[in-house]
Design a protein around this motif. Structure first.
Motif, mmCIF file in Angstrom:
data_model
loop_
_atom_site.group_PDB
_atom_site.id
_atom_site.type_symbol
_atom_site.label_atom_id
_atom_site.label_comp_id
_atom_site.label_asym_id
_atom_site.label_seq_id
_atom_site.Cartn_x
_atom_site.Cartn_y
_atom_site.Cartn_z
ATOM 1 N N LYS A 176 0.850 -1.189 0.000
ATOM 2 C CA LYS A 176 0.000 0.000 0.000
ATOM 3 C C LYS A 176 0.889 1.244 0.000
ATOM 4 O O LYS A 176 2.063 1.173 0.390
ATOM 5 N N PRO A 177 0.313 2.413 -0.385
ATOM 6 C CA PRO A 177 1.143 3.634 -0.406
ATOM 7 C C PRO A 177 1.899 3.848 0.910
ATOM 8 O O PRO A 177 3.059 4.254 0.886
ATOM 9 N N ALA A 178 1.286 3.518 2.043
ATOM 10 C CA ALA A 178 1.964 3.735 3.330
ATOM 11 C C ALA A 178 3.226 2.874 3.455
ATOM 12 O O ALA A 178 4.188 3.264 4.129
ATOM 13 N N ASP A 179 3.240 1.708 2.800
ATOM 14 C CA ASP A 179 4.435 0.852 2.864
ATOM 15 C C ASP A 179 5.647 1.565 2.268
ATOM 16 O O ASP A 179 6.781 1.334 2.685
ATOM 17 N N TYR A 180 5.379 2.425 1.276
ATOM 18 C CA TYR A 180 6.498 3.086 0.593
ATOM 19 C C TYR A 180 7.080 4.252 1.399
ATOM 20 O O TYR A 180 8.020 4.890 0.962
ATOM 21 N N GLN A 181 6.500 4.492 2.579
ATOM 22 C CA GLN A 181 7.181 5.423 3.492
ATOM 23 C C GLN A 181 8.371 4.730 4.159
ATOM 24 O O GLN A 181 9.241 5.365 4.733
ATOM 25 N N HIS A 182 8.366 3.394 4.101
ATOM 26 C CA HIS A 182 9.412 2.619 4.795
ATOM 27 C C HIS A 182 10.286 1.802 3.850
ATOM 28 O O HIS A 182 11.382 1.419 4.212
ATOM 29 N N VAL A 183 9.746 1.484 2.688
ATOM 30 C CA VAL A 183 10.448 0.590 1.753
ATOM 31 C C VAL A 183 10.583 1.299 0.407
ATOM 32 O O VAL A 183 9.630 1.975 -0.028
ATOM 33 N N TYR A 184 11.722 1.143 -0.249
ATOM 34 C CA TYR A 184 11.978 1.809 -1.530
ATOM 35 C C TYR A 184 10.940 1.407 -2.571
ATOM 36 O O TYR A 184 10.756 0.209 -2.853
ATOM 37 N N GLU A 185 10.276 2.401 -3.129
ATOM 38 C CA GLU A 185 9.270 2.120 -4.166
ATOM 39 C C GLU A 185 9.987 1.948 -5.500
ATOM 40 O O GLU A 185 10.787 2.807 -5.883
ATOM 41 N N PRO A 186 9.735 0.848 -6.198
ATOM 42 C CA PRO A 186 10.420 0.631 -7.470
ATOM 43 C C PRO A 186 10.307 1.851 -8.377
ATOM 44 O O PRO A 186 9.240 2.460 -8.502
ATOM 45 N N ALA A 187 11.439 2.204 -8.986
ATOM 46 C CA ALA A 187 11.498 3.403 -9.816
ATOM 47 C C ALA A 187 12.269 3.061 -11.089
ATOM 48 O O ALA A 187 12.491 1.882 -11.391
ATOM 49 N N GLU A 188 12.696 4.099 -11.831
ATOM 50 C CA GLU A 188 13.376 3.881 -13.121
ATOM 51 C C GLU A 188 14.557 2.929 -13.003
ATOM 52 O O GLU A 188 14.802 2.107 -13.885
ATOM 53 N N ASP A 189 15.328 3.066 -11.896
ATOM 54 C CA ASP A 189 16.505 2.193 -11.721
ATOM 55 C C ASP A 189 16.073 0.733 -11.621
ATOM 56 O O ASP A 189 16.638 -0.154 -12.257
ATOM 57 N N THR A 190 15.019 0.507 -10.840
ATOM 58 C CA THR A 190 14.505 -0.857 -10.667
ATOM 59 C C THR A 190 14.043 -1.426 -12.020
ATOM 60 O O THR A 190 14.365 -2.569 -12.369
ATOM 61 N N PHE A 191 13.291 -0.614 -12.763
ATOM 62 C CA PHE A 191 12.725 -1.133 -14.020
ATOM 63 C C PHE A 191 13.806 -1.331 -15.084
ATOM 64 O O PHE A 191 13.717 -2.268 -15.897
ATOM 65 N N LEU A 192 14.836 -0.482 -15.041
ATOM 66 C CA LEU A 192 15.962 -0.697 -15.962
ATOM 67 C C LEU A 192 16.659 -2.023 -15.623
ATOM 68 O O LEU A 192 17.102 -2.757 -16.511
ATOM 69 N N PHE A 193 16.723 -2.328 -14.334
ATOM 70 C CA PHE A 193 17.328 -3.595 -13.885
ATOM 71 C C PHE A 193 16.535 -4.781 -14.454
ATOM 72 O O PHE A 193 17.105 -5.742 -14.982
ATOM 73 N N LEU A 194 15.210 -4.702 -14.363
ATOM 74 C CA LEU A 194 14.387 -5.800 -14.898
ATOM 75 C C LEU A 194 14.630 -5.950 -16.407
ATOM 76 O O LEU A 194 14.785 -7.066 -16.917
ATOM 77 N N ASP A 195 14.669 -4.811 -17.112
ATOM 78 C CA ASP A 195 14.910 -4.859 -18.560
ATOM 79 C C ASP A 195 16.273 -5.491 -18.861
ATOM 80 O O ASP A 195 16.418 -6.255 -19.817
ATOM 81 N N ALA A 196 17.262 -5.151 -18.037
ATOM 82 C CA ALA A 196 18.616 -5.680 -18.267
ATOM 83 C C ALA A 196 18.638 -7.193 -18.062
ATOM 84 O O ALA A 196 19.262 -7.929 -18.844
ATOM 85 N N LEU A 197 17.968 -7.680 -17.027
ATOM 86 C CA LEU A 197 17.956 -9.130 -16.779
ATOM 87 C C LEU A 197 17.288 -9.856 -17.938
ATOM 88 O O LEU A 197 17.751 -10.902 -18.398
ATOM 89 N N GLU A 198 16.209 -9.264 -18.412
ATOM 90 C CA GLU A 198 15.503 -9.910 -19.529
ATOM 91 C C GLU A 198 16.365 -9.879 -20.797
ATOM 92 O O GLU A 198 16.444 -10.872 -21.521
ATOM 93 N N ALA A 199 17.024 -8.739 -21.023
ATOM 94 C CA ALA A 199 17.869 -8.621 -22.215
ATOM 95 C C ALA A 199 19.044 -9.597 -22.149
ATOM 96 O O ALA A 199 19.561 -10.034 -23.171
ATOM 97 N N ASP A 200 19.459 -9.950 -20.935
ATOM 98 C CA ASP A 200 20.662 -10.765 -20.746
ATOM 99 C C ASP A 200 20.335 -12.217 -20.431
ATOM 100 O O ASP A 200 21.240 -12.971 -20.038
ATOM 101 N N VAL A 201 19.075 -12.614 -20.615
ATOM 102 C CA VAL A 201 18.679 -13.938 -20.114
ATOM 103 C C VAL A 201 19.459 -15.078 -20.779
ATOM 104 O O VAL A 201 19.786 -16.069 -20.123
ATOM 105 N N ASN A 202 19.803 -14.929 -22.051
ATOM 106 C CA ASN A 202 20.540 -16.023 -22.705
ATOM 107 C C ASN A 202 21.937 -16.183 -22.111
ATOM 108 O O ASN A 202 22.423 -17.298 -21.928
#
Ligand SMILES: C[S@@+](CC[C@H](N)C(=O)[O-])C[C@H]1O[C@@H](n2cnc3c(N)ncnc32)[C@H](O)[C@@H]1O
Length: 220
Positions: free
Chosen positions: A14-40
């Protein structure tokens, strides 16, 4: 094509959780894209064990788990975070996405060694990389998500020194950097000090941040 693999659901947070835990942002999503691009490349190294330092919501490891499962590869996934709320969120994210991820509340990954010495096949780190005063580094709350101290490198450099103890000989280490972290200098240091090859998997400009996902691995 990038990002065909589904992004894990975080609807349990919930939104309140993100007062305590890092909310996924551009860096996180770039990481996901990189893992997918590098899966082979990942598959070619026959991974068995992954470790994510600083898991936050757990979205990156959950994504890696489901990505490799979709290729028929089972993975034992460990995560750590200095922030106890992040560990709770990661356990919930894994459950909501029907994966299995262990979350350990600790500084970096110290309790795992020496038992896991050179036992990590995929090491993931989206660190606190923002340039701040050194005094801001070392919190266990939400500030730990971004406060990186001098050059944004104070936490990163501690992890770099642990790499030779952590990575297996086929291991891959993925790291988020911004321009201010001097990624070229990191790549040179890892090459000359540990004989690790490196590549920039993906780069993207997000607002004022010049983000890159680097990977390090031993030559075959
Ligand atoms: C930029 S956030 C990334 C969170 C998540 N991996 C993501 O990409 O969305 C950095 C994370 O590292 C954690 N962290 C900071 N210092 C740490 C340390 N010394 N040991 C373990 N985790 C740490 C923070 O609590 C935070 O969850």
């Amino acid at each position: 094509m990038l990002n065909m693999h589904p992004t894990p659901t975080l609807s349990h947070l919930k939104p309140a959780d993100y007062q305590h835990v890092y909310e996924p942002a551009e860096d996180t999503f770039l990481f996901l894209d990189a893992l997918e691009a590098d899966v082979n490349f990942i598959i070619s190294r026959s991974p068995v064990v992954s470790l994510e330092i600083g898991c936050g919501t757990g979205i990156i490891t959950t994504f890696l788990q489901t990505l490799l499962t979709s290729h028929g590869i089972p993975l034992l996934s460990l995560t750590t975070d200095i922030n106890p709320q992040a560990c709770k969120a990661t356990a919930a994210t894994a459950l909501s996405n029907r994966t299995s991820v262990d979350a350990i509340r600790t500084d970096l990954a110290f309790p795992l060694f020496p038992r896991m010495e050179n036992g990590i096949d995929i090491l993931l780190f989206n660190p606190p990389y923002v340039v701040t005063e050194s005094e801001e580094v070392g919190s266990t709350g939400i500030e730990a998500a971004w406060a990186g101290g001098k050059d944004g490198r104070e936490v990163v450099d501690r992890v770099l020194r642990l790499i030779p103890r952590m990575l297996s000989k086929n291991g891959i280490f993925y790291l988020v950097t911004i321009r201010e972290n001097k990624p070229q200098e990191i790549m040179e240091y890892m090459s000359t000090t540990y004989n690790l090859r490196s590549d920039v998997v993906l780069s993207r400009k997000a607002g004022t941040e010049g983000l890159s996902i680097l990977k390090f691995y031993y030559p075959a």
